[in-house]
Design a protein around this motif. Structure first.
Motif, PDB file in Angstrom:
ATOM      1  N   TYR A 185      32.214  32.705  10.493  1.00  0.00           N
ATOM      2  CA  TYR A 185      31.017  33.253  11.255  1.00  0.00           C
ATOM      3  C   TYR A 185      31.075  34.707  11.460  1.00  0.00           C
ATOM      4  O   TYR A 185      32.076  35.540  11.418  1.00  0.00           O
ATOM      5  N   PHE A 186      30.030  35.431  11.263  1.00  0.00           N
ATOM      6  CA  PHE A 186      29.628  36.573  11.491  1.00  0.00           C
ATOM      7  C   PHE A 186      28.470  37.000  11.959  1.00  0.00           C
ATOM      8  O   PHE A 186      27.477  36.038  11.987  1.00  0.00           O
ATOM      9  N   GLU A 187      28.019  38.149  12.506  1.00  0.00           N
ATOM     10  CA  GLU A 187      26.746  38.542  12.985  1.00  0.00           C
ATOM     11  C   GLU A 187      26.342  40.069  12.689  1.00  0.00           C
ATOM     12  O   GLU A 187      27.088  40.860  12.877  1.00  0.00           O
ATOM     13  N   ASP A 188      25.488  39.951  11.814  1.00  0.00           N
ATOM     14  CA  ASP A 188      24.972  41.097  11.241  1.00  0.00           C
ATOM     15  C   ASP A 188      23.504  41.426  12.156  1.00  0.00           C
ATOM     16  O   ASP A 188      22.444  40.818  12.041  1.00  0.00           O
ATOM     17  N   THR A 189      23.479  42.481  12.970  1.00  0.00           N
ATOM     18  CA  THR A 189      22.329  42.911  13.664  1.00  0.00           C
ATOM     19  C   THR A 189      21.379  43.799  13.133  1.00  0.00           C
ATOM     20  O   THR A 189      20.393  43.902  13.767  1.00  0.00           O
ATOM     21  N   ASN A 190      21.826  44.121  11.913  1.00  0.00           N
ATOM     22  CA  ASN A 190      20.780  44.961  10.878  1.00  0.00           C
ATOM     23  C   ASN A 190      20.758  44.644   9.779  1.00  0.00           C
ATOM     24  O   ASN A 190      21.234  45.267   8.614  1.00  0.00           O
ATOM     25  N   PRO A 191      20.178  43.475   9.341  1.00  0.00           N
ATOM     26  CA  PRO A 191      20.200  42.843   7.957  1.00  0.00           C
ATOM     27  C   PRO A 191      19.099  43.940   7.046  1.00  0.00           C
ATOM     28  O   PRO A 191      19.111  43.620   5.915  1.00  0.00           O
TER      29      PRO A 191
END
Length: 553
Positions: A360-366
């Motif tokens: 899991y990862f979270e990219d808040t600015n794709p």
């Protein structure tokens, strides 16, 4: 209420037709005022270069293929060229705008690839990316694509070797095959563990109309960020887990008279062979007119045999072995199956347990994608003559809008002028689908009928009948009274009868005279004693008439 609603719809429809006619007249005025239209042989000038933060501008009116590279990529493990499709810069086939040229995909059912570098790479930081280009399917589109690839920046990028696996950052555009039509918007996302705006929103427009918009974080499939939890791949369903909601009834037994082997069809028992049936004649005979080809090679082609044709003698009754026709078997029941019942051991649908996603990862600015340094068209199409024109890539929205005004907006009225208006579109649609004529008639006739019935309810199509009197309080004769009137009219001594013979008065006046006599009779007191009947002489005339107590002749 319904009448008002339908009348409103009809007024709206007429307003729409009128608006379409006005719009068509405006198009005619634009057609006359636009210098491109009034001077059909004038060469359309190259549109002015847009100002602002521009990364690519491509209009083929004067520059041709300058800066564009046709791919020379070869097929895997061969020296054969993979992209055999031809490209050309030429005017549209309909010649509606002389001098307006575009990049045309020329070959049918071939692979095509062509690309060009941007003036400078586009880096996804704090400025939006706006990409716009025109596509004109001159021969329609049966199966093929017209999408654009924004190629990722790479020091090893060689446009001469551009092919389907060349890395791209974004791909978008139309793609159609048969009834399957798609408008692609695909972007390659960089895993941070290993029309796009800095706020991660996107929007796609066709002919300056928005057809799709959303968020890179929420509206993409698959999603940019993986789920926080996933199903445990090591969790197995227990052997005693029963997920069948219904099962065959274990206590049900097949009936003794159930014959599973009975055939579905049986020969008709009453059928008889025709008397003129030819048992010895074959159904097919060699064609007497067939001849062996002169180049027939027995060693290569085998022994030659005449082709078979239907035996003409079999047309009257039939030939060969006679068989009775087959009919459905009334005793056929098929394979016996026990009836289904609710499963008492049903535990529901089993699903594996959830565990934390190890990747899991979270990219808040794709939005921060790989930089773009070139664009390319890598296409296969069953339809040729697809025209591309007026490419622009910029981060300045106003510059792109001005470019559209200088290019596409100048040409669009020409093609709109040839499009049929609303009424013609309705007629063309009805010619293609005949049932629409009935819908048109119903749509027009129903409001008219309701309008007349509402404002003129007493307008009748024919003489007054019993149905009319059921809807009113007006007094009318019952069946017995009608018979009395007719008999009195037929009596020679009747004054009304004599007046009809002598003066020629109408039958309606005679009926009115007899009716007045009946009203007088009904006013007389009843002589019946102890009958419990009301005294008609004491009842108002109106109530007497409604009571309808007819006296025998």
């Amino acid at each position: 209420m319904w009448l008002q609603f339908l009348t409103f719809l009809r007024v709206c429809g007429l307003t729409l037709v009128f608006a379409q006619l006005v719009d068509d007249s405006k198009k005619d005025e634009e057609f006359q005022e636009n210098p491109i239209f009034t001077q059909p042989h004038r060469i359309v000038p190259n549109p002015p270069k847009p100002a602002g933060d521009i990364y690519l501008v491509a209009s083929f009116d004067t520059d041709g293929l300058e800066g564009w590279v046709i791919s020379e990529a070869t097929k895997d493990d061969t020296d054969d060229t993979k992209y055999e499709g031809m490209w050309a810069v030429e005017e549209s086939s309909d010649q509606k705008v002389p001098g307006n040229k575009g990049l045309v995909l020329k070959s049918q059912a071939k692979h095509h690839a062509i690309a060009t570098y941007l003036q400078k790479p586009f880096t996804f930081k704090d400025r939006p990316l706006i990409v716009q280009y025109e596509v004109y399917f001159q021969d329609g589109l049966q199966c093929g694509g017209a999408y654009l690839k924004l190629l990722s920046e790479d020091d090893q990028l060689d446009l001469r070797k551009f092919f389907d696996k060349t890395p791209y950052t974004i791909m978008f555009g139309p793609d159609k095959c048969g009834e399957d039509y798609k408008l692609h918007f695909i972007f390659r996302h960089r895993d941070p563990v290993t029309v796009v705006r800095p706020d991660n929103s996107f929007e796609i427009l066709i002919d300056e109309r928005s057809v799709s918009k959303g968020s890179l974080l929420q509206d993409m499939t698959p999603s940019v960020n993986p789920p926080k939890e996933i199903e445990d791949p090591n969790h197995q369903k227990p052997e005693d887990w029963d997920d069948r909601p219904r099962i065959p009834d274990p206590e049900s037994v097949k009936p003794n008279d159930w014959d599973e082997d009975a055939p579905h069809n049986i020969p008709e028992p009453t059928a008889k062979k025709p008397d003129n049936w030819l048992d010895e004649e074959p159904e097919y005979i060699p064609d007497p007119e067939a001849k062996k080809p002169s180049d027939w090679d027995i060693e290569m082609d085998g022994e030659w045999e005449e082709p078979k044709i239907p035996n003409p003698l079999c047309k009257t009754a039939g030939c060969g072995t006679w068989k009775p026709p087959m009919i459905p078997n009334p005793n056929y029941k098929g394979k016996w199956k026990a009836p289904m019942i609710a499963n008492p051991n049903y535990k529901g649908l089993w699903t594996p347990r959830k565990i934390p996603n190890p990747t899991y990862f979270e990219d808040t600015n794709p939005f921060q994608m790989t930089s773009v340094s070139a664009i390319g068209l890598e296409l296969w199409s069953l339809t040729a003559n697809i025209m591309f024109d007026n490419f622009i890539i910029s981060s300045d929205e106003e510059a792109v809008k001005q470019w559209v005004k200088d290019t596409w907006a100048q040409i669009k009225p020409i093609y709109d002028a040839d499009e049929p208006g609303l009424i013609m579109q309705l007629i063309l649609a009805a010619d293609k689908h005949q049932w629409l004529w009935g819908l048109y008639v119903f749509t027009v006739a129903l409001p008219v009928v309701l309008f007349v019935s509402f404002f003129w309810p007493n307008k009748r199509f024919g003489p007054i009948d019993d149905y009319y009197y059921k809807k009113t309080d007006e007094v009318q004769l019952n069946d017995e009274e009608k018979l009395i009137v007719e008999k009195r009219l037929q009596q020679p001594g009747n004054p009304s009868h004599d007046q009809q013979d002598n003066e020629g008065r109408s039958n309606e006046m005679n009926k009115e005279s007899v009716w007045r006599e009946m009203k007088t009779d009904l006013k007389m007191p009843s002589q019946a004693q102890g009958g419990g009947e009301p005294d008609l002489g004491q009842i108002p005339v109106e109530e007497t008439l409604r009571y309808r107590k007819s006296k025998p002749e």
